[in-house]
Design an enzyme around this catalytic site. Structure first.
Site, PDB file in Angstrom:
ATOM      1  N   ARG A   1     -28.410 -40.573 142.749  1.00 52.65           N
ATOM      2  CA  ARG A   1     -27.346 -40.103 143.645  1.00 52.65           C
ATOM      3  C   ARG A   1     -26.045 -39.813 142.903  1.00 52.65           C
ATOM      4  NH1 ARG A   1     -28.845 -40.934 149.160  1.00 52.65           N
ATOM      5  NH2 ARG A   1     -30.972 -40.147 149.045  1.00 52.65           N
TER       6      ARG A   1
ATOM      7  N   GLU B   1     -39.113 -52.250 115.155  1.00 49.30           N
ATOM      8  CA  GLU B   1     -39.651 -52.576 116.473  1.00 49.30           C
ATOM      9  C   GLU B   1     -40.996 -51.879 116.596  1.00 49.30           C
ATOM     10  OE1 GLU B   1     -37.065 -52.353 119.886  1.00 49.30           O
ATOM     11  OE2 GLU B   1     -38.761 -51.976 121.227  1.00 49.30           O
TER      12      GLU B   1
ATOM     13  N   GLY C   1     -38.288 -53.362 129.639  1.00 47.27           N
ATOM     14  CA  GLY C   1     -37.424 -52.747 130.642  1.00 47.27           C
ATOM     15  C   GLY C   1     -38.087 -52.461 131.969  1.00 47.27           C
ATOM     16  N   HIS C   2     -38.973 -51.474 131.983  1.00 48.30           N
ATOM     17  CA  HIS C   2     -39.462 -50.942 133.254  1.00 48.30           C
ATOM     18  C   HIS C   2     -40.109 -52.006 134.134  1.00 48.30           C
ATOM     19  CE1 HIS C   2     -42.008 -48.572 135.991  1.00 48.30           C
ATOM     20  NE2 HIS C   2     -40.983 -47.742 135.969  1.00 48.30           N
TER      21      HIS C   2
ATOM     22  N   GLU D   1     -30.363 -48.376 121.847  1.00 43.60           N
ATOM     23  CA  GLU D   1     -31.436 -47.482 121.385  1.00 43.60           C
ATOM     24  C   GLU D   1     -30.865 -46.076 121.385  1.00 43.60           C
ATOM     25  OE1 GLU D   1     -34.585 -47.716 124.157  1.00 43.60           O
ATOM     26  OE2 GLU D   1     -35.121 -49.737 123.626  1.00 43.60           O
TER      27      GLU D   1
ATOM     28  N   HIS E   1     -42.184 -51.775 124.559  1.00 43.40           N
ATOM     29  CA  HIS E   1     -42.615 -50.568 125.274  1.00 43.40           C
ATOM     30  C   HIS E   1     -43.897 -50.836 126.066  1.00 43.40           C
ATOM     31  CE1 HIS E   1     -42.850 -46.433 126.495  1.00 43.40           C
ATOM     32  NE2 HIS E   1     -41.651 -46.264 125.948  1.00 43.40           N
ATOM     33  N   GLY E   2     -43.775 -50.702 127.356  1.00 47.37           N
ATOM     34  CA  GLY E   2     -44.939 -50.846 128.233  1.00 47.37           C
ATOM     35  C   GLY E   2     -45.369 -52.283 128.470  1.00 47.37           C
TER      36      GLY E   2
ATOM     37  N   ASP F   1     -32.001 -49.681 131.484  1.00 46.03           N
ATOM     38  CA  ASP F   1     -31.899 -48.225 131.695  1.00 46.03           C
ATOM     39  C   ASP F   1     -32.229 -47.815 133.122  1.00 46.03           C
ATOM     40  OD1 ASP F   1     -31.455 -47.958 128.995  1.00 46.03           O
ATOM     41  OD2 ASP F   1     -33.417 -47.092 128.533  1.00 46.03           O
ATOM     42  N   HIS F   2     -33.283 -48.453 133.665  1.00 47.30           N
ATOM     43  CA  HIS F   2     -33.775 -47.930 134.949  1.00 47.30           C
ATOM     44  C   HIS F   2     -32.950 -48.392 136.140  1.00 47.30           C
ATOM     45  CE1 HIS F   2     -36.628 -45.655 132.900  1.00 47.30           C
ATOM     46  NE2 HIS F   2     -37.192 -46.707 132.340  1.00 47.30           N
TER      47      HIS F   2
ATOM     48  N   HIS G   1     -30.683 -47.420 126.324  1.00 45.64           N
ATOM     49  CA  HIS G   1     -30.986 -46.207 125.558  1.00 45.64           C
ATOM     50  C   HIS G   1     -30.033 -45.114 126.036  1.00 45.64           C
ATOM     51  CE1 HIS G   1     -34.370 -43.197 124.189  1.00 45.64           C
ATOM     52  NE2 HIS G   1     -33.177 -42.895 123.689  1.00 45.64           N
TER      53      HIS G   1
ATOM     54  N   ARG H   1     -29.665 -38.959 130.863  1.00 45.50           N
ATOM     55  CA  ARG H   1     -30.341 -38.954 132.166  1.00 45.50           C
ATOM     56  C   ARG H   1     -30.199 -40.275 132.927  1.00 45.50           C
ATOM     57  NH1 ARG H   1     -36.611 -38.900 130.236  1.00 45.50           N
ATOM     58  NH2 ARG H   1     -35.900 -37.016 129.193  1.00 45.50           N
ATOM     59  N   HIS H   2     -29.978 -41.377 132.199  1.00 47.95           N
ATOM     60  CA  HIS H   2     -29.735 -42.620 132.937  1.00 47.95           C
ATOM     61  C   HIS H   2     -28.451 -43.301 132.448  1.00 47.95           C
ATOM     62  CE1 HIS H   2     -32.204 -43.903 129.577  1.00 47.95           C
ATOM     63  NE2 HIS H   2     -33.364 -43.641 130.157  1.00 47.95           N
TER      64      HIS H   2
ATOM     65  N   ARG I   1     -29.544 -41.684 125.987  1.00 46.84           N
ATOM     66  CA  ARG I   1     -30.307 -40.481 125.629  1.00 46.84           C
ATOM     67  C   ARG I   1     -29.368 -39.301 125.461  1.00 46.84           C
ATOM     68  NH1 ARG I   1     -36.079 -40.941 126.594  1.00 46.84           N
ATOM     69  NH2 ARG I   1     -36.052 -38.735 126.106  1.00 46.84           N
TER      70      ARG I   1
ATOM     71  N   ASN J   1     -34.109 -54.405 128.973  1.00 45.13           N
ATOM     72  CA  ASN J   1     -33.635 -53.020 128.985  1.00 45.13           C
ATOM     73  C   ASN J   1     -33.270 -52.643 130.431  1.00 45.13           C
ATOM     74  OD1 ASN J   1     -33.742 -50.173 129.355  1.00 45.13           O
ATOM     75  ND2 ASN J   1     -34.670 -49.967 127.341  1.00 45.13           N
TER      76      ASN J   1
ATOM     77  N   THR K   1     -40.565 -40.852 128.923  1.00 47.37           N
ATOM     78  CA  THR K   1     -40.038 -41.998 128.186  1.00 47.37           C
ATOM     79  C   THR K   1     -40.395 -41.785 126.714  1.00 47.37           C
ATOM     80  OG1 THR K   1     -40.052 -44.407 128.002  1.00 47.37           O
ATOM     81  CG2 THR K   1     -42.131 -43.380 128.617  1.00 47.37           C
ATOM     82  N   THR K   2     -39.888 -42.667 125.836  1.00 50.26           N
ATOM     83  CA  THR K   2     -40.157 -42.509 124.409  1.00 50.26           C
ATOM     84  C   THR K   2     -41.667 -42.517 124.183  1.00 50.26           C
ATOM     85  OG1 THR K   2     -38.183 -43.843 124.112  1.00 50.26           O
ATOM     86  CG2 THR K   2     -39.483 -43.389 122.150  1.00 50.26           C
TER      87      THR K   2
HETATM   88  N1  PXP Z   1     -38.225 -50.486 123.146  1.00 48.64           N
HETATM   89  C1  PXP Z   1     -37.891 -49.190 122.928  1.00 48.64           C
HETATM   90  C2  PXP Z   1     -37.558 -48.778 121.546  1.00 48.64           C
HETATM   91  C3  PXP Z   1     -37.842 -48.268 123.983  1.00 48.64           C
HETATM   92  O1  PXP Z   1     -37.511 -46.986 123.753  1.00 48.64           O
HETATM   93  C4  PXP Z   1     -38.103 -48.729 125.297  1.00 48.64           C
HETATM   94  C5  PXP Z   1     -37.985 -47.788 126.452  1.00 48.64           C
HETATM   95  O2  PXP Z   1     -36.670 -47.357 126.561  1.00 48.64           O
HETATM   96  C6  PXP Z   1     -38.433 -50.082 125.468  1.00 48.64           C
HETATM   97  C7  PXP Z   1     -38.501 -50.932 124.371  1.00 48.64           C
HETATM   98  C8  PXP Z   1     -38.727 -50.653 126.816  1.00 48.64           C
HETATM   99  O3  PXP Z   1     -39.900 -50.088 127.309  1.00 48.64           O
HETATM  100  P1  PXP Z   1     -40.358 -50.406 128.786  1.00 48.64           P
HETATM  101  O4  PXP Z   1     -39.299 -49.840 129.690  1.00 48.64           O
HETATM  102  O5  PXP Z   1     -41.681 -49.692 128.910  1.00 48.64           O
HETATM  103  O6  PXP Z   1     -40.471 -51.880 128.908  1.00 48.64           O
END
Ligand code: PXP
Length: 241
Positions: free
Chosen positions: A18, A151, A213-214, A70, A191-192, A9-10, A43, A49-50, A45, A7, A100-101
């Site tokens: 910026r 998921e 992602g993160h 997403e 997630h996480g 996104d970040h 994602h 935002r990103h 959104r 992911n 976050t979600t």
């Molecule tokens: N899966 C889903 C459905 C999510 O919404 C996210 C966060 O956007 C992730 C996975 C990835 O989560 P993380 O950034 O905590 O790894």
């Protein structure tokens, strides 16, 4: 081995700090694929935002692996998905103020509105995955609605203190994964997840895809995207000897 969806996104979060052009999530996606990513996840959104609409369009043209979008289950997002045609849409709940979600979709309570959207996307040959908590009622409802995949939200597991609390959360994931697989659903999770907690989840044979992602983007800031992805991929490979 589970497929690794990265992911990005970040990467866009840093750019939007910026409101400029750099760093570009499309460039990050190329490097992630070089590092071994099996898919790219973004994602879009509602508050943008990103990730921006343009990122989705560019990534649709540049991703060589699998593009997973997403999105909240809204008419706007369905229209965008039909237009851009990602390989997969993962419906996620969205609240504007959240960082976050926060939780999974309530598929049980939103059956009717989800059913129509799942059907429209599947008819357009877009795979549909539903992001749900590791809850057996949600798994069964997702199956009844005809989703291709679910998921499993691993956030509670990732946040639990190592020890009893984490074991309890892991057991919930195992139960949900096994039930979903028995019903014939393709199983994803995410997630996480990070470099310290991913292995037990990645070891579950039924899981086809992990979306992370993160933690990868955080490591990439320090060591580079290609290496950050390669290091995560190695953990996924080694988790299933
Ligand atoms: N899966 C889903 C459905 C999510 O919404 C996210 C966060 O956007 C992730 C996975 C990835 O989560 P993380 O950034 O905590 O790894």
């Amino acid at each position: 081995m589970a497929r690794l969806g990265v992911n990005v996104d970040h990467v866009a979060t840093i750019r939007e700090a910026r409101k400029g052009l750099q760093p570009d999530p499309a460039a990050a996606a190329v490097l992630a694929e070089l590092g071994g990513a099996d898919g790219i996840t973004i994602h879009l959104r509602e508050d943008r935002r990103h990730i921006q609409d343009r990122d989705l369009q560019v990534l649709r043209k540049t991703v060589k692996t699998k593009l997973n979008l997403e999105a909240a289950p809204t008419n706007e997002m369905v229209r965008i998905a039909l237009d851009v045609k990602p390989d997969q849409v993962t419906f996620v709940p969205e609240r504007r103020q959240e960082i976050t979600t926060e939780g999974g979709l309530d598929v049980v309570a939103n059956r009717e509105s989800l059913a129509g959207k799942i059907k429209i996307l599947r008819e357009a040959e877009i795979e549909v995955s539903l992001f749900i908590d590791p809850d057996l009622d949600q798994v069964k409802a997702s199956h009844k609605l005809g989703a291709d995949a679910i998921e499993i939200h691993t956030g509670a597991y990732a946040e639990a203190r190592p020890g009893k609390a984490r074991v309890a959360q892991f057991e919930k994931i195992v139960n949900a994964v096994k039930t979903a697989s028995r019903l014939g659903l393709t199983v994803h999770a995410g997630h996480g997840l990070d470099y310290w907690n991913v292995e037990p989840v990645a070891a579950l044979e039924e899981i086809a895809e992990l979306n992370i992602g993160h933690s990868i983007v955080s490591r990439a800031v320090l060591v580079g995207m290609e290496r950050a992805v390669a290091e995560m991929k190695r953990l996924l490979v080694d988790a299933r000897p």
